[in-house]
Design a protein around this motif. Structure first.
Motif, short mmCIF file in Angstrom:
data_model
loop_
_atom_site.label_atom_id
_atom_site.label_comp_id
_atom_site.label_asym_id
_atom_site.label_seq_id
_atom_site.Cartn_x
_atom_site.Cartn_y
_atom_site.Cartn_z
N ALA A 102 0.82 -1.22 0.00
CA ALA A 102 0.00 0.00 0.00
C ALA A 102 0.85 1.27 0.00
CB ALA A 102 -0.92 -0.01 1.21
N THR A 103 2.12 1.16 0.38
CA THR A 103 2.96 2.37 0.43
C THR A 103 3.84 2.52 -0.81
OG1 THR A 103 4.67 1.19 1.71
CG2 THR A 103 3.00 2.40 2.97
N ILE A 104 3.65 1.67 -1.81
CA ILE A 104 4.40 1.83 -3.07
C ILE A 104 4.10 3.20 -3.65
CG2 ILE A 104 4.53 1.02 -5.48
CD1 ILE A 104 4.31 -1.83 -4.45
N GLY A 105 5.16 3.87 -4.13
CA GLY A 105 4.99 5.22 -4.64
C GLY A 105 5.51 6.27 -3.67
N ASP A 106 6.07 5.81 -2.54
CA ASP A 106 6.65 6.73 -1.54
C ASP A 106 7.91 7.43 -2.11
OD1 ASP A 106 8.62 4.79 -1.57
OD2 ASP A 106 8.25 4.04 0.45
N PRO A 107 8.44 8.43 -1.39
CA PRO A 107 9.61 9.17 -1.92
C PRO A 107 10.82 8.26 -2.23
CG PRO A 107 8.67 10.34 -0.06
CD PRO A 107 7.94 9.03 -0.14
N PHE A 108 10.98 7.15 -1.48
CA PHE A 108 12.12 6.26 -1.72
C PHE A 108 11.94 5.45 -3.02
CE2 PHE A 108 14.10 5.76 2.82
CZ PHE A 108 14.25 7.15 2.88
N CYS A 109 10.71 5.42 -3.57
CA CYS A 109 10.49 4.75 -4.86
C CYS A 109 11.05 5.59 -6.01
CB CYS A 109 9.00 4.48 -5.08
SG CYS A 109 8.37 3.05 -4.15
N HIS A 110 11.23 6.90 -5.79
CA HIS A 110 11.86 7.77 -6.81
C HIS A 110 12.86 8.69 -6.10
CE1 HIS A 110 8.83 10.75 -5.48
NE2 HIS A 110 8.02 9.70 -5.50
N ASP A 148 14.43 -2.29 -4.32
CA ASP A 148 13.21 -3.00 -3.92
C ASP A 148 12.43 -2.17 -2.92
OD1 ASP A 148 13.40 -5.33 -5.37
OD2 ASP A 148 14.52 -6.40 -3.82
N HIS A 149 11.16 -1.94 -3.19
CA HIS A 149 10.31 -1.29 -2.19
C HIS A 149 10.15 -2.21 -0.97
CE1 HIS A 149 6.99 1.09 -0.57
NE2 HIS A 149 6.38 -0.06 -0.35
N ASN A 150 9.86 -3.49 -1.23
CA ASN A 150 9.58 -4.43 -0.13
C ASN A 150 10.89 -4.85 0.55
OD1 ASN A 150 8.98 -6.75 1.47
ND2 ASN A 150 7.13 -7.10 0.25
N ILE A 198 8.66 2.35 5.27
CA ILE A 198 8.61 0.92 4.97
C ILE A 198 9.59 0.54 3.87
CG2 ILE A 198 7.13 -0.82 3.86
CD1 ILE A 198 4.83 0.14 5.63
N HIS A 199 9.68 1.38 2.83
CA HIS A 199 10.57 1.09 1.69
C HIS A 199 11.96 0.68 2.19
CE1 HIS A 199 11.73 1.97 -2.65
NE2 HIS A 199 12.88 1.66 -2.05
N GLY A 200 12.49 -0.41 1.64
CA GLY A 200 13.76 -0.97 2.12
C GLY A 200 14.89 0.05 2.13
ZN ZN Z 1 8.93 2.64 -2.07
#
Ligand code: ZN
Length: 366
Positions: A102-110, A148-150, A198-200
């Protein structure tokens, strides 16, 4: 070592007595072990509940407790047979997977747009990129953001990359500030372990003046131990654990074991000669994979105790790289695993290090 699965931490005094003379001597130099029995008298009305919860009334009316103290470092843990005999939870929580997704798209994803860079820029690994921490613990505080997000989708190869990138970041810091010589690498996985995102991601700091007090305390304890006993502290530490059956297979010259004085549940210690040793990185990665897959750990902390990046006034020549891994309990549990006992007295631990070592020796099922 075979046939270790029946060993129990509450039998530690007997297990030490049965060691070969040199191993027993090392155990005596290093550890103080005190066994005691706690007793209680339950009212009739409680008996059914006790039987449901603990199997039998007898199991709680006499409880065997073992207190282990490391004489050199004064780390210590209390083990209760009743708590230690509970089954280890190895189930996978579907809700947790959903919550992570559910938190995919957080700042650590980009990270290039979502996080600041350090003054010396960013480092890019095969599976990670660095950022500068927004609210810093110390003058230099970086984040190794995983692709990896997870955070639980880890492999030994990916973990090796995270560690290598973190160490390279430390050397970038040293080049930027020659006084910043004491590195620290850590990983807080999920909120129960202190991770706010949460993002790794792992974190790195480099400090000035002296090392962080807990790292310096270990250096001083090991130095005093050598003077007082004539033995190497880390050699004795591994020897005692391995001779008792607490050693865990590791790559090359790396030494790993389930600790007799865990700071909290299922603590593992991994010792390598150099922070940059690839075998050490892969061993830590393999143990984390097994932590997640074989032991069902979800929230964990990892910490690297490392000597300074360049020689300093105090003597670090005998200090290896010491990595700690610890389980912080189920994300579904609202009770903190750390209370006044852990903060100010001794750690109260439910997981039996003999069972932890045994499960890790069998390895990951997947
Ligand atoms: Zn992320």
């Amino acid at each position: 070592m075979s046939g270790t699965s029946e060993r129990r931490i509450t039998d530690l005094p007997t297990l030490i007595e049965a060691l070969a003379p040199e191993d027993r001597a090392a155990a005596g130099r290093l550890f103080d072990v005190v066994a005691t029995t706690g007793r209680l008298d339950p009212p009739e009305a409680m008996r059914a509940w006790i039987e449901r919860s603990f199997g039998s009334v007898e199991a709680v009316t006499e409880q065997r407790i073992v207190k282990v103290t490391n004489r050199a470092t004064l780390e210590g843990s209390l083990f209760n047979g009743l708590r230690a005999s509970r089954p280890l939870d190895t189930g996978v929580s579907v809700d947790l997977e959903r919550e992570i997704e559910a938190t995919i798209g957080d700042p650590f994803c980009h990270p290039e747009n979502g996080t600041p860079a350090d003054v010396f820029g960013r480092l890019r690994g095969e599976h990670s990129i660095t950022a500068s921490n927004v609210a810093k613990y110390d003058g230099f505080h970086g984040v190794v953001i995983f692709d990896d997000h997870n955070p639980l989708h880890l492999t030994p190869e990916k973990v090796s990359d995270y560690i290598s990138v973190g160490l390279e970041w430390c050397h970038k810091v040293l080049a930027a500030d020659p006084e910043a010589r004491y590195p620290f690498l850590m990983w807080n996985c999920l909120w129960r372990a202190g991770g706010s995102i949460i993002h790794g991601h792992a974190q790195v700091t480099v400090t000035r003046g002296t090392h962080y007090p807990k790292v310096e305390r270990l250096r001083r304890a090991a130095a005093s131990y050598r003077v007082e006993s004539g033995s190497d502290y880390f050699d004795d530490l591994y020897r005692v654990h391995d001779s008792l059956g607490l050693g865990i297979p590791a790559e090359g010259d790396v030494r790993a074991f389930a600790s007799l004085v865990p700071i909290k549940e299922k603590e593992l210690v991994v010792i390598g000669d150099s922070p940059r040793d690839g075998a050490l990185h892969r061993t830590v990665g393999a143990l984390l994979r097994d932590y997640v897959q074989a032991l069902g750990v979800r929230a964990f902390n990892v910490a690297f105790y490392m000597p300074p990046l360049v020689p300093v006034d105090e003597d670090w020549s005998d200090f290896p790289t010491v990595v700690h891994l610890v389980d912080r309990g189920s994300p579904a549990n609202r009770t903190s695993d750390i209370g006044a006992m852990e903060l100010y007295a001794a750690s109260v631990v439910a997981s039996d290090p003999f069972r932890v070592a045994d499960l890790l020796r069998r390895g990951s099922p997947g």
